[in-house]
Enzyme design. Structure first.
Site, PDB file in Angstrom:
ATOM      1  N   TRP A  30       5.690   8.321 -20.233  1.00 26.38           N
ATOM      2  CA  TRP A  30       4.718   7.240 -20.325  1.00 26.38           C
ATOM      3  C   TRP A  30       4.807   6.262 -19.156  1.00 26.38           C
ATOM      4  CZ3 TRP A  30       5.056   6.184 -26.362  1.00 26.38           C
ATOM      5  CH2 TRP A  30       4.415   7.257 -27.021  1.00 26.38           C
ATOM      6  N   ILE A  73      10.818   3.040 -39.572  1.00 30.71           N
ATOM      7  CA  ILE A  73      10.918   3.632 -38.226  1.00 30.71           C
ATOM      8  C   ILE A  73      11.218   2.573 -37.166  1.00 30.71           C
ATOM      9  CG2 ILE A  73       9.690   5.094 -36.554  1.00 30.71           C
ATOM     10  CD1 ILE A  73      10.530   6.462 -39.207  1.00 30.71           C
ATOM     11  N   GLY A  74      11.043   1.321 -37.495  1.00 34.79           N
ATOM     12  CA  GLY A  74      11.479   0.291 -36.551  1.00 34.79           C
ATOM     13  C   GLY A  74      10.596  -0.930 -36.457  1.00 34.79           C
ATOM     14  N   HIS A  81      -1.067   5.468 -40.645  1.00 29.86           N
ATOM     15  CA  HIS A  81      -2.335   5.242 -39.943  1.00 29.86           C
ATOM     16  C   HIS A  81      -3.465   4.882 -40.885  1.00 29.86           C
ATOM     17  CE1 HIS A  81       0.118   7.658 -37.161  1.00 29.86           C
ATOM     18  NE2 HIS A  81      -0.261   6.693 -36.357  1.00 29.86           N
ATOM     19  N   ARG A  92      -8.622   0.834 -25.922  1.00 33.83           N
ATOM     20  CA  ARG A  92      -7.193   0.585 -25.798  1.00 33.83           C
ATOM     21  C   ARG A  92      -6.670   1.038 -24.434  1.00 33.83           C
ATOM     22  NH1 ARG A  92      -2.183  -0.196 -29.038  1.00 33.83           N
ATOM     23  NH2 ARG A  92      -0.783   0.636 -27.479  1.00 33.83           N
ATOM     24  N   ARG A 135     -10.878  -5.039 -17.054  1.00 38.11           N
ATOM     25  CA  ARG A 135     -11.061  -4.531 -18.420  1.00 38.11           C
ATOM     26  C   ARG A 135     -12.311  -5.124 -19.091  1.00 38.11           C
ATOM     27  NH1 ARG A 135      -5.987  -5.519 -21.747  1.00 38.11           N
ATOM     28  NH2 ARG A 135      -5.849  -7.320 -20.401  1.00 38.11           N
ATOM     29  N   CYS A 174       5.813   6.633 -39.373  1.00 36.03           N
ATOM     30  CA  CYS A 174       5.918   6.069 -38.026  1.00 36.03           C
ATOM     31  C   CYS A 174       6.148   4.565 -38.163  1.00 36.03           C
ATOM     32  CB  CYS A 174       4.638   6.361 -37.241  1.00 36.03           C
ATOM     33  SG  CYS A 174       4.791   6.082 -35.466  1.00 36.03           S
TER      34      CYS A 174
HETATM   35  N1  GLN Z   1      10.445   2.554 -33.191  1.00 33.21           N
HETATM   36  C1  GLN Z   1       9.068   2.625 -32.820  1.00 33.21           C
HETATM   37  C2  GLN Z   1       8.235   1.875 -33.830  1.00 33.21           C
HETATM   38  O1  GLN Z   1       8.613   1.806 -34.956  1.00 33.21           O
HETATM   39  C3  GLN Z   1       8.596   4.055 -32.751  1.00 33.21           C
HETATM   40  C4  GLN Z   1       7.194   4.148 -32.271  1.00 33.21           C
HETATM   41  C5  GLN Z   1       6.687   5.526 -32.064  1.00 33.21           C
HETATM   42  O2  GLN Z   1       7.220   6.478 -32.550  1.00 33.21           O
HETATM   43  N2  GLN Z   1       5.624   5.693 -31.368  1.00 33.21           N
HETATM   44  O3  GLN Z   1       7.161   1.370 -33.510  1.00 33.21           O
HETATM   45 ZN    ZN Z   2       6.134   7.517 -34.565  1.00 28.99          ZN
END
Ligand code: GLN
Ligand code: ZN
Length: 758
Positions: A564, A434-435, A697, A518, A16, A729
């Protein structure tokens, strides 16, 4: 004489090196000269590898600092106004180039999107900027550089004009008119390449494996007729990622000297080729080795296929190669040490593909005796694999024993949601995230220390718990309703599960470029998948023990894990998806038993796995949904299943989304509500939805009013009782300084809406 061609090579460097050099340059620690010299060294090493492997056509201009579509946009001077005025013919500076890739002071970057159905992302050229002009000499320079090292083998690679236009955005006129703008530039470039001594040029037109209208096909004919008329190298028109299908006749009639076909990804091309041959005088580029997967080819079978092809088209009209650029593979299996030699013997990364290619060419040329040793060794490898630990009987037996009831929850949504409402006792417009939460330098440093053994398991576990304690307290303090544990223990979500599931291996150096600097290390599915032990239960249960509010369990779904990863090729993908679904089902059931009332199973990659042609969608969606349902259907009605998807184009796949039968879905919705909401209302989607109320983002902190307004609109369309409130997200790439005020505003917006309906 059977020749070999390669179509593109990984450019990130074996270790890399490019990633590090580019990032040093961005941070101001490295100069442009240093970057240029690292890049030149990677190209030199790549060419040396290909030369040593005996490849007859070696690609050049396949290298890039960031992305080849961006390079093409810059070659044609297509610099959007927001990056400053650009005069025709002026080479684009490195500064502008990277600003277009990553965003400048006041200018947002070009949009980034998936390259076909790969996990590589390209930058989308914008067609409403300056009139295209030829800017700089990059392509001819790349050719001269390669030629000095590899001689006549040097073959420049270009993104074809039609694919370039079709993949762009903000078109201001017809495709034909945009193509017409570019054709003279392409023609002049081809003339220069011919003058510099290029015998062949590879022009990539992967858009030819997609559904194309009659007008578009006519445009292909017109454009290549124009290009062919000029002074130029011979053209290898290269397609990949699928079959030509109904576009076959058009492509075969184009006035080019060679046509490159992907014979791996989809069965159509091989069938058509063997039936119809190719027109006299054309060279066939036979893409016979998988450029998208890491499994070593079955030498005997592949040679057999090539022999049939050679008999059909004549060996003198055949050049063999990989199915597409090797960009989608890691560099070299021999860098790996942490796994059984027996497992590694089955894998082939870019460097090994070249060796396979050479062996096949030798076998085709000299007959099977010429490669008798290699054939025997490969037979032994396959026999060993057939007898190996790839088979996990319990997985196979359990899958065989499943009946339909395993794929659905016994109660309909209407009944489940009532019981869930009673259990959860949430207010209207429940708020959640989302987590993931910011993965600060500290978080990454700690994980690195753990990986390299600098902290003990116990120290690491304590640290994770500390992070969870802290995060739970902060979420409570700002008034979020449904909490998460933060995912601090996860780097890449798929790698995280791949490292724990049986049947997967994770590599040490198997990096593949995802975008720009990346890289990801997709895990490799080498055998039947099974759950060795619970994976997330302890962490989620600990997090739940720290709060009275509902804690969401967080899993990555079977389709995303599959899409993935590098998937084994001796089972259908649908079957592997079910195996992963089954392993996850056990995890979901265990989370429920540990008292977790909500489990979110993320499927961000479900949509991107859609086949390139619509006709193939139903089959994919059918098994994808089944795999998801297998994972999600083992729990009681009171347990709420969520899913998350990072996109908002649902119109096409709304039936599949519906069929997933999740109780709550959270989706991206940063641009505009309206289109998205229509998908759900027009199709009378009855379940609950959390349309992202702000774009994660961007570092911008959205106001309460802005989010309340979005919620009002969403609620007038979908109905107040159908809405959840969440960001677009996960928050892992953001910083605390933006995340917490944004979430506070989000909670305030939800409260405002609650007040309004009270
Ligand atoms: N639960 C994951 C997060 O919050 C979801 C990520 C994703 O959707 N790419 O990062
Ligand atoms: Zn997401």
């Amino acid at each position: 004489m059977v020749a070999t061609q390669n179509l593109g090579y990984p450019r990130i460097g074996k270790r890399r090196e490019l990633k590090r050099a580019v990032e040093r340059y961005w941070s101001g620690k490295g100069t442009a000269e240093e970057l240029a010299s690292v890049a030149a060294e990677i190209r030199r090493a790549n060419w040396a590898t290909q030369l040593a492997a005996g490849i007859d056509r070696i690609p050049c201009n396949d290298f890039t600092y960031y992305d080849h579509m961006l390079d093409t946009a810059c070659l044609w001077g297509m610099v959007p106004q927001r990056f400053g005025a650009h005069s025709p013919g002026e080479p684009v500076s490195l500064e502008t180039y990277f600003a277009m890739a990553r965003g400048g002071k006041d200018a947002v970057a070009l949009e980034m999107t998936k390259w076909f159905d790969t996990n590589y992302h390209y930058l989308v050229p914008e067609f409403d900027g300056p009139q295209p002009s030829r800017c700089g000499t990059a392509v001819v320079d790349a050719f001269k550089e390669a030629r000095a090292q590899v001689g006549a083998a040097a073959t420049p690679v270009l993104v074809g004009p039609l694919t370039f236009v079709l993949l762009g955005k903000r078109h201001t006129k017809s495709f034909a008119a945009h193509v017409a703008d570019l054709l003279p530039l392409y023609a002049a470039l081809l003339a220069d390449l011919a003058a510099a001594g290029a015998e062949w040029v590879q022009i990539d037109e992967p858009c030819l494996v997609q559904d194309r209208s009659a007008d578009e096909l006519a445009l292909y004919t017109q454009a290549y007729t124009t290009l062919a008329a000029g002074s130029r190298p011979k053209i290898m028109l290269q397609t990949y990622f699928g079959s030509l299908g109904p576009n076959w006749d058009t492509v075969m009639a184009l006035p080019v000297e060679g046509v490159g076909l992907d014979l791996v990804r989809h069965p159509g091309n091989l069938r058509d080729l063997l039936e119809r041959g190719i027109p006299a005088g054309k060279l066939l580029g036979a893409g016979i080795l998988n450029g998208r997967g890491v499994w070593r080819a079955d030498l005997e079978a592949t040679l057999g296929t090539l022999e049939r092809i050679a008999a059909t088209v004549g060996p003198e009209n055949l050049v063999i190669g990989p199915s597409c650029s090797l960009l989608y593979l890691p560099h070299d299996v021999n860098l790996e040490s942490g796994h059984d030699a027996e497992v590694l013997a089955n894998l082939s990364f870019a460097e090994q593909r070249l060796a396979e290619l050479r062996t096949l060419a030798n076998g085709l040329q000299g007959g099977r005796e010429a490669i008798a040793g290699e054939l025997a060794a490969d037979r032994a490898r396959l026999a060993a694999r057939a007898a190996s630990a790839a088979h996990h009987l319990p997985t196979q037996q359990r899958l065989a024993a499943l009946d339909d009831s395993a794929f659905s929850r016994p109660e309909p949504f209407s009944e489940r949601i009532e019981r869930q409402n009673v259990r959860l006792g949430l207010p209207a417009f429940p708020t959640t995230t989302i987590g993931s939460f910011p993965q600060s330098a500290e978080v990454r440093a700690m994980r690195a220390k753990y990986r390299t053994g600098k902290v003990t398991q116990a120290e690491y576990d304590d640290w994770v718990k500390g992070r969870i304690d802290d995060l739970v307290a902060r979420q409570e303090a700002i008034g979020l309703d449904v909490l998460v544990h933060g995912e601090f223990e996860r780097t890449d979500m798929v790698e995280y599960f791949g490292a724990q599931l049986g049947g997967f291996i994770v590599t040490e150096h198997g990096w593949v470029q995802s975008y720009g600097s990346r890289c990801v290390r997709p895990p490799v599915i080498v055998g039947d998948v099974y759950r060795v032990a619970p994976m997330t239960v302890e962490t989620s249960a600990y997090a739940q023990s720290r709060t009275q509010r509902p804690m969401k369990g967080m899993l990555t779904g079977p389709v995303t894990i599959l899409n993935w990863s590098f998937v084994r090729e001796d089972l259908p993908r649908s079957e592997v998806a079910l195996q992963i679904g089954l392993a996850l089902r056990d995890e979901v059931v265990d989370l429920e038993a540990a008292g977790i009332p909500i489990v979110q199973i993320d499927e961000p990659a479900l949509r991107e796995g859609l086949p390139l042609r619509r006709a193939d969608w139903p089959e994919y969606l059918d098994w994808a949904v089944r795999a998801f349902r297998l994972a999600a259907s083992g729990v009681r009605a009171e347990t709420q299943i969520h899913s998350h998807m990072c996109y908002s184009e649902f119109n096409d796949i709304i039936d599949a989304i519906d069929a997933m039968d999740v109780d709550v879905i959270s989706i991206e919705n940063s641009r505009s509500n309206d289109e998205l909401l229509q998908a759900f209302t027009q199709n009378r989607y009855e379940r609950l939805i959390g349309p992202g109320v702000y774009d994660v983002h961007s570092p911008r902190i959205p106001s309460v009013e802005e989010m309340a307004e979005r919620l009002r609109r969403a609620s007038s369309v979908l109905g107040a009782t159908h809405l959840w409130v969440n960001p677009d997200c996960g928050l892992k790439t953001r910083g605390d300084a933006e995340v917490w005020p944004s979430l506070e505003h989000m909670v305030a917006a939800a409260r405002e809406l609650r007040g309004a309906i009270a």
